[in-house]
Design an enzyme around this catalytic site. Structure first.
Site, PDB file in Angstrom:
ATOM      1  N   LYS A 111       8.683  63.895  14.336  1.00 51.47           N
ATOM      2  CA  LYS A 111       9.460  64.683  15.286  1.00 51.47           C
ATOM      3  C   LYS A 111       8.620  65.685  16.058  1.00 51.47           C
ATOM      4  CE  LYS A 111      14.106  64.423  13.506  1.00 51.47           C
ATOM      5  NZ  LYS A 111      15.231  65.142  12.932  1.00 51.47           N
ATOM      6  N   LYS A 192      13.487  52.096  13.174  1.00 50.94           N
ATOM      7  CA  LYS A 192      14.786  52.450  12.599  1.00 50.94           C
ATOM      8  C   LYS A 192      15.848  52.582  13.694  1.00 50.94           C
ATOM      9  CE  LYS A 192      15.862  56.644  11.355  1.00 50.94           C
ATOM     10  NZ  LYS A 192      16.073  57.963  10.777  1.00 50.94           N
ATOM     11  N   LYS A 195      19.785  57.059  17.479  1.00 47.37           N
ATOM     12  CA  LYS A 195      20.378  57.445  18.756  1.00 47.37           C
ATOM     13  C   LYS A 195      19.317  57.999  19.708  1.00 47.37           C
ATOM     14  CE  LYS A 195      23.761  58.543  21.535  1.00 47.37           C
ATOM     15  NZ  LYS A 195      24.204  59.916  21.738  1.00 47.37           N
TER      16      LYS A 195
END
Ligand code: TYM
Length: 328
Positions: A111, A192, A195
């Site tokens: 991230k 994976k 969204k």
């Protein structure tokens, strides 16, 4: 005693990966065990959120839990920020977490990679997650595969704390089911389902319309073989679709393979869409009934009070053990 704790961040609309890996398990566990399920809104704000959207999504996520079958008469359901003990124990756990081990968290690396303005909270997030679990002396935590590392860290932090200050926390075990714990993108079985993928056809949302679901599965990548067989090493895209089929139908991968033997991918993908739609339609209907109801607010208020009873007790024990000035 078996006590189960888990949550799903309200940082985006829920996709069928989160349903398969987590929510689906929550529903299955509430009949057998004492369960607490919460909406980790404090985790969502480790990355920038639009305040209006966050407010809406926290409520929507709680409604989706109920619509998917979490029964507030069986499980305690609450919003994380309604129980202040989470942030308090989060801080205490941070004091025992090492910079090095937090730096090794794969999710943090993913991230933060290449981004500017990474918040300190994104870095310390796993310490807060450990508090979420340890506050309730959870024995089991149902999660998808990507949370395994955070659960290992939680166990390490709990063990370290217990060694240093005396037995305070229960060490929790992750529950990662064999099917659906890692649902991959429909456009790429190496990534994976998420969204955050800009390709909207790569994921199916719980609130997608039947036509959107049909279109997305019709476009899902497969391979050039035309054989519906469950074999992750050689046929990851098809195996991913078989797993989704299995979770949503409750059938085994063997039964599914057998049914589509000698039939092509087209028919298989069409049926898969219908299996998913059949499961999601009642969830979507129930969701619409409750999302703006007074009943939902009542459930969340009641859930927070019940959760706080347990959480405050553990927090008090932890503070005392550490030598903080607790007045009895
Ligand atoms: P989060 O919100 O990213 O995801 C929620 C749950 O859904 C699972 N999941 C998936 N499972 C299978 N396939 C996928 N494609 C997929 N995407 C998501 C995740 O593994 C997770 O179980 N840190 C947690 C939230 C959290 C939490 C907790 C969980 C905060 N505190 C305490 C358990 C206990 C998170 O970000 O999950």
């Amino acid at each position: 005693m078996t006590r189960v704790v888990s949550g799903i961040k309200p940082s985006g609309e829920l996709n069928i990966g989160g349903y398969a890996g987590a929510l689906h398990q929550f529903v299955a566990m509430q009949d057998q065990y004492e369960c607490l399920f919460f909406v980790p809104d404090l985790h969502a704000i480790t990355v920038p959120q639009d305040p209006k959207e966050l407010f809406r999504r926290s409520k929507e996520m709680a409604a989706l839990y109920i619509a998917s079958g979490v029964d507030p008469r069986k499980a305690t359901l609450f919003i994380q920020s309604h129980v202040p003990a989470h942030t308090e124990l989060g801080w205490l756990m941070e004091t025992g977490a090492y910079f090095g081990e937090l730096s090794r968290m794969t999710q943090f690396k993913e991230k933060s990679d290449g981004k500017e303005g990474i918040s300190a909270a994104l870095f310390t997030y796993p310490a807060l997650m450990s508090a979420d679990i340890l506050l309730y002396q959870a024995t089991h935590v149902p999660v998808g595969d990507d949370q395994k590392q955070h659960l290992e860290l939680t166990r390490n932090l709990a063990e370290r704390f217990n060694k240093r200050y005396g037995k305070t926390f229960t060490l929790p075990d992750p529950i990662i089911q064999t099917l659906g714990s890692r649902v991959m993108g429909l456009d790429d079985p190496a990534k994976k389902m998420s969204k955050s993928n800009p390709n909207q056809s790569s994921y199916v949302l719980l609130m997608d319309s039947p036509d959107e679901i049909r279109r997305k599965f019709a476009r899902a990548v497969t391979d050039s073989e035309m054989r519906v067989s469950y074999d992750w090493d050689n046929k990851p895209a098809v195996s991913n679709l078989i797993e989704i089929y299995a979770v949503f139908s409750g059938e085994t991968t063997n039964v599914i393979e057998g049914r589509y033997e000698g039939r092509g991918y087209g028919e298989f993908k069409k049926d898969l869409a219908e299996v998913v739609i059949d499961k999601l339609i009642p969830i979507q209907q129930r969701y619409r009934e409750i999302v703006d109801s007074a009943e939902l607010i009542h459930v969340l208020r009641d859930g927070a009070l019940r959760a706080a009873d347990v959480a405050n007790e553990t927090l008090r024990m932890a503070k005392k053990a550490m030598g903080l000035f607790v007045i009895e």
